[in-house]
Design an enzyme around this catalytic site. Structure first.
Site, PDB file in Angstrom:
ATOM      1  N   TRP A 185       0.860  -1.189   0.000  1.00  0.00           N
ATOM      2  CA  TRP A 185       0.000   0.000   0.000  1.00  0.00           C
ATOM      3  C   TRP A 185       0.886   1.224   0.000  1.00  0.00           C
ATOM      4  O   TRP A 185       1.874   1.291   0.742  1.00  0.00           O
ATOM      5  CB  TRP A 185      -0.912   0.038   1.224  1.00  0.00           C
ATOM      6  CG  TRP A 185      -1.663   1.344   1.311  1.00  0.00           C
ATOM      7  CD1 TRP A 185      -2.777   1.698   0.616  1.00  0.00           C
ATOM      8  CD2 TRP A 185      -1.319   2.487   2.106  1.00  0.00           C
ATOM      9  NE1 TRP A 185      -3.162   2.985   0.914  1.00  0.00           N
ATOM     10  CE2 TRP A 185      -2.273   3.502   1.830  1.00  0.00           C
ATOM     11  CE3 TRP A 185      -0.293   2.770   3.001  1.00  0.00           C
ATOM     12  CZ2 TRP A 185      -2.234   4.755   2.446  1.00  0.00           C
ATOM     13  CZ3 TRP A 185      -0.246   4.016   3.612  1.00  0.00           C
ATOM     14  CH2 TRP A 185      -1.221   4.994   3.333  1.00  0.00           C
ATOM     15  N   GLU A 226      -3.168  -2.916  -2.395  1.00  0.00           N
ATOM     16  CA  GLU A 226      -4.262  -2.324  -1.620  1.00  0.00           C
ATOM     17  C   GLU A 226      -4.585  -0.914  -2.095  1.00  0.00           C
ATOM     18  O   GLU A 226      -3.702  -0.067  -2.202  1.00  0.00           O
ATOM     19  CB  GLU A 226      -3.878  -2.295  -0.141  1.00  0.00           C
ATOM     20  CG  GLU A 226      -4.926  -1.686   0.756  1.00  0.00           C
ATOM     21  CD  GLU A 226      -4.503  -1.671   2.215  1.00  0.00           C
ATOM     22  OE1 GLU A 226      -5.275  -1.142   3.040  1.00  0.00           O
ATOM     23  OE2 GLU A 226      -3.407  -2.181   2.533  1.00  0.00           O
ATOM     24  N   LYS A 228      -7.115   2.772  -2.034  1.00  0.00           N
ATOM     25  CA  LYS A 228      -7.727   3.699  -1.092  1.00  0.00           C
ATOM     26  C   LYS A 228      -8.464   4.767  -1.871  1.00  0.00           C
ATOM     27  O   LYS A 228      -8.031   5.159  -2.960  1.00  0.00           O
ATOM     28  CB  LYS A 228      -6.663   4.331  -0.190  1.00  0.00           C
ATOM     29  CG  LYS A 228      -7.239   5.072   1.013  1.00  0.00           C
ATOM     30  CD  LYS A 228      -6.155   5.387   2.033  1.00  0.00           C
ATOM     31  CE  LYS A 228      -6.768   6.016   3.279  1.00  0.00           C
ATOM     32  NZ  LYS A 228      -5.770   6.228   4.341  1.00  0.00           N
ATOM     33  N   ASP A 259      -9.891  -3.125   1.995  1.00  0.00           N
ATOM     34  CA  ASP A 259      -9.854  -2.593   3.356  1.00  0.00           C
ATOM     35  C   ASP A 259     -11.199  -1.937   3.646  1.00  0.00           C
ATOM     36  O   ASP A 259     -11.669  -1.096   2.875  1.00  0.00           O
ATOM     37  CB  ASP A 259      -8.717  -1.577   3.490  1.00  0.00           C
ATOM     38  CG  ASP A 259      -8.546  -1.063   4.908  1.00  0.00           C
ATOM     39  OD1 ASP A 259      -9.503  -0.458   5.439  1.00  0.00           O
ATOM     40  OD2 ASP A 259      -7.464  -1.234   5.481  1.00  0.00           O
ATOM     41  N   HIS A 262     -11.388   1.896   3.257  1.00  0.00           N
ATOM     42  CA  HIS A 262     -10.763   2.552   2.114  1.00  0.00           C
ATOM     43  C   HIS A 262     -11.707   2.855   0.967  1.00  0.00           C
ATOM     44  O   HIS A 262     -11.263   3.044  -0.171  1.00  0.00           O
ATOM     45  CB  HIS A 262      -9.581   1.711   1.617  1.00  0.00           C
ATOM     46  CG  HIS A 262      -8.373   1.822   2.477  1.00  0.00           C
ATOM     47  ND1 HIS A 262      -7.143   1.362   2.100  1.00  0.00           N
ATOM     48  CD2 HIS A 262      -8.211   2.367   3.714  1.00  0.00           C
ATOM     49  CE1 HIS A 262      -6.262   1.601   3.058  1.00  0.00           C
ATOM     50  NE2 HIS A 262      -6.891   2.210   4.051  1.00  0.00           N
ATOM     51  N   HIS A 286      -8.712  -6.446   4.890  1.00  0.00           N
ATOM     52  CA  HIS A 286      -8.308  -5.701   6.078  1.00  0.00           C
ATOM     53  C   HIS A 286      -9.588  -5.268   6.775  1.00  0.00           C
ATOM     54  O   HIS A 286     -10.297  -4.386   6.304  1.00  0.00           O
ATOM     55  CB  HIS A 286      -7.462  -4.487   5.703  1.00  0.00           C
ATOM     56  CG  HIS A 286      -6.015  -4.809   5.521  1.00  0.00           C
ATOM     57  ND1 HIS A 286      -5.056  -3.859   5.289  1.00  0.00           N
ATOM     58  CD2 HIS A 286      -5.365  -5.995   5.559  1.00  0.00           C
ATOM     59  CE1 HIS A 286      -3.877  -4.434   5.181  1.00  0.00           C
ATOM     60  NE2 HIS A 286      -4.043  -5.725   5.333  1.00  0.00           N
ATOM     61  N   ASP A 294     -11.779   6.903   6.912  1.00  0.00           N
ATOM     62  CA  ASP A 294     -10.889   5.788   7.227  1.00  0.00           C
ATOM     63  C   ASP A 294     -10.254   6.003   8.594  1.00  0.00           C
ATOM     64  O   ASP A 294      -9.061   6.249   8.722  1.00  0.00           O
ATOM     65  CB  ASP A 294      -9.810   5.684   6.141  1.00  0.00           C
ATOM     66  CG  ASP A 294      -8.864   4.513   6.377  1.00  0.00           C
ATOM     67  OD1 ASP A 294      -9.322   3.485   6.892  1.00  0.00           O
ATOM     68  OD2 ASP A 294      -7.672   4.642   6.050  1.00  0.00           O
ATOM     69  N   ASP A 296     -10.188   3.867  11.225  1.00  0.00           N
ATOM     70  CA  ASP A 296      -9.568   2.680  11.828  1.00  0.00           C
ATOM     71  C   ASP A 296      -9.949   2.479  13.287  1.00  0.00           C
ATOM     72  O   ASP A 296      -9.089   2.278  14.138  1.00  0.00           O
ATOM     73  CB  ASP A 296      -8.042   2.734  11.668  1.00  0.00           C
ATOM     74  CG  ASP A 296      -7.600   2.582  10.223  1.00  0.00           C
ATOM     75  OD1 ASP A 296      -7.974   1.580   9.608  1.00  0.00           O
ATOM     76  OD2 ASP A 296      -6.895   3.466   9.711  1.00  0.00           O
ATOM     77  N   ASP A 326      -6.911  -4.195  10.727  1.00  0.00           N
ATOM     78  CA  ASP A 326      -6.184  -2.945  10.520  1.00  0.00           C
ATOM     79  C   ASP A 326      -6.913  -1.811  11.233  1.00  0.00           C
ATOM     80  O   ASP A 326      -7.844  -1.219  10.689  1.00  0.00           O
ATOM     81  CB  ASP A 326      -6.045  -2.648   9.027  1.00  0.00           C
ATOM     82  CG  ASP A 326      -5.148  -1.450   8.756  1.00  0.00           C
ATOM     83  OD1 ASP A 326      -4.622  -0.879   9.730  1.00  0.00           O
ATOM     84  OD2 ASP A 326      -4.973  -1.089   7.588  1.00  0.00           O
TER      85      ASP A 326
END
Length: 420
Positions: A185, A226, A228, A259, A262, A286, A294, A296, A326
């Site tokens: 990424w 990956e 985004k 993800d 993302h 993820h 994003d 997390d 993640d």
């Protein structure tokens, strides 16, 4: 004499058996699933190579809860504590900046020897390792570009770093007998609208071609890419978009990483799994919890996690999907964050297995949507908690919230003794 947990489990088994669900077989299947737990929750994505560097690439950790790991030894101790509270045997996902070495080494010169202590520890613990090149929080990434950088010298640095990372991943896989997923990424993008969207993507494609030029044993290492949608500093344009990596991964037989944070805030990855599975040999997930962006957040057992688990189980995709976590939250106990997120992910998969999937599919095929809806709703109240409690007890880990007392004790005895 049976414990109360065992008695509740036997009662639950009978209820599920009426719908043809073998709960013992479910738990056997569940025990074979490995979740890749991310090391960076333990120290707020600081690592050990460039610890004094400011976080860049859109990485942002909020909170200052005491007890963050400061050394590889502390991080491994924290991971061990977390795994002792989670059923099953799993994996640890490392970033390149977590090299455990006394040598002063740059990212593009990393070698397997710089991770020998991690491998020895993983062998001792019976764990697998996954890997990621670290294309952020570095002097050569401060302008927001790495593999797509217009300066060929800077681009060369990041290409060499990613190539070195693949070899480290292959070393992990060979030494541990568990395939390592090495995920690429990069944060590359523009804060404002670019004049040229194509050229950076041409440079990224060319760089990736070079990164992946060397064939590695897929039993040891699998490559993933990956995407985004946007990030801090790349609000207008991200070079490695979903469309870019979807095309690149399909064309070059790479795992495509989805993800959960993302994509557009109203977009979910659960609905993408069945489509992607038709065209790829493997998928990397993820699992995170985006909150408006994003962000997390620690994974909770929300609707999207349950839907992801349902797609993986009912679509028979577990055999081709690599599941990693993640998130990073420094506002709460970091060990607890691991335990909550990982237990929830496993729990969601178990719940998806405790559903009469064949009956639901048959009702749908026959146009009996009434039965489909009725069974779906009724099974939300079935005693999956009793099955989970038994699985934990059988696995030798705390049942229900009993794990929290152990984390609190660890905080008093270990984490509180750490300085800044």
């Amino acid at each position: 004499m049976q414990s109360s947990v065992q008695r509740s489990y036997e009662d639950a088994k009978q209820l599920y058996a009426k719908h043809g669900i073998d709960v013992d077989a479910v738990l056997e299947s569940l025990a074979n699933i490995k979740i890749s737990m991310h090391c960076w929750q333990g120290d707020d994505v600081r690592g050990f190579l460039n610890r004094d560097q400011d976080l860049t690439g859109g990485i942002s950790v909020t909170g200052n809860y005491p007890g963050a790991a400061r050394t590889p030894e502390e991080l491994r101790a924290d991971l061990e504590k977390a795994f002792s509270l989670i059923p099953g045997k799993h994996k640890v996902n490392l970033h390149a900046i977590y090299a455990d070495t006394e040598e002063k080494v740059e990212l593009d010169r990393l070698e397997p020897k710089h991770f020998e202590k991690w491998v020895a520890w993983a062998k001792e613990q019976g764990l697998g390792l996954d890997f990621n090149p670290t294309c952020f929080s570095h002097e050569l990434s401060k302008d927001g570009f790495t593999l797509s950088h217009p300066d060929p010298k800077i681009r060369r640095f990041w290409i060499d770093h990613c190539k070195a990372s693949r070899k480290i991943g292959a070393y992990f896989g060979e030494q541990l007998g568990q395939t390592c997923v090495t995920n690429v990424w990069v944060p590359d993008g523009f804060k404002d609208v670019p004049a040229d969207r194509l050229a950076p993507r041409q440079r990224l494609k060319s760089a990736l071609d070079e990164v992946f030029a060397e064939e590695l044993n897929p039993a040891h290492n699998l490559d993933a890419v990956e995407s985004k949608l946007f990030g801090l500093g790349s609000e207008a344009y991200v070079v490695g978009s979903h469309e870019f990596y979807m095309g690149y991964g399909l064309q070059n037989n790479k795992l495509i990483c989805l993800d959960a944070g993302h994509f557009h805030p109203t977009e979910t990855i659960s609905g993408k799994l069945s489509s992607l599975s038709l065209f790829t040999d493997g998928i990397l997930l993820h699992v995170s919890r985006p909150m408006r962006w994003d962000s997390d957040h620690v994974v909770t057992m929300d609707d999207e996690l349950l839907d992801i688990a349902k797609e993986l189980v009912q679509g028979d995709l577990l055999g081709k999907t690599h599941i990693g976590l993640d998130f990073f939250d420094a506002s709460i106990n970091r060990v607890a964050a691991w335990v909550i997120g990982t237990r929830n992910t496993i729990k969601a998969l178990m719940r998806a297995m405790l559903v009469p999937a064949d009956a639901l599919k048959r009702a749908e095929l026959e146009g009996d949507y009434t039965t489909r809806l009725a069974l779906t709703e009724e099974f939300k109240m079935y005693p999956f908690g009793a099955v989970w409690d038994y699985y934990c007890e059988k696995s030798g880990v705390p049942v229900r919230e009993e794990w929290l007392a152990e984390v609190k004790a660890y905080e008093r005895e270990v984490l509180s003794e750490r300085g800044e």
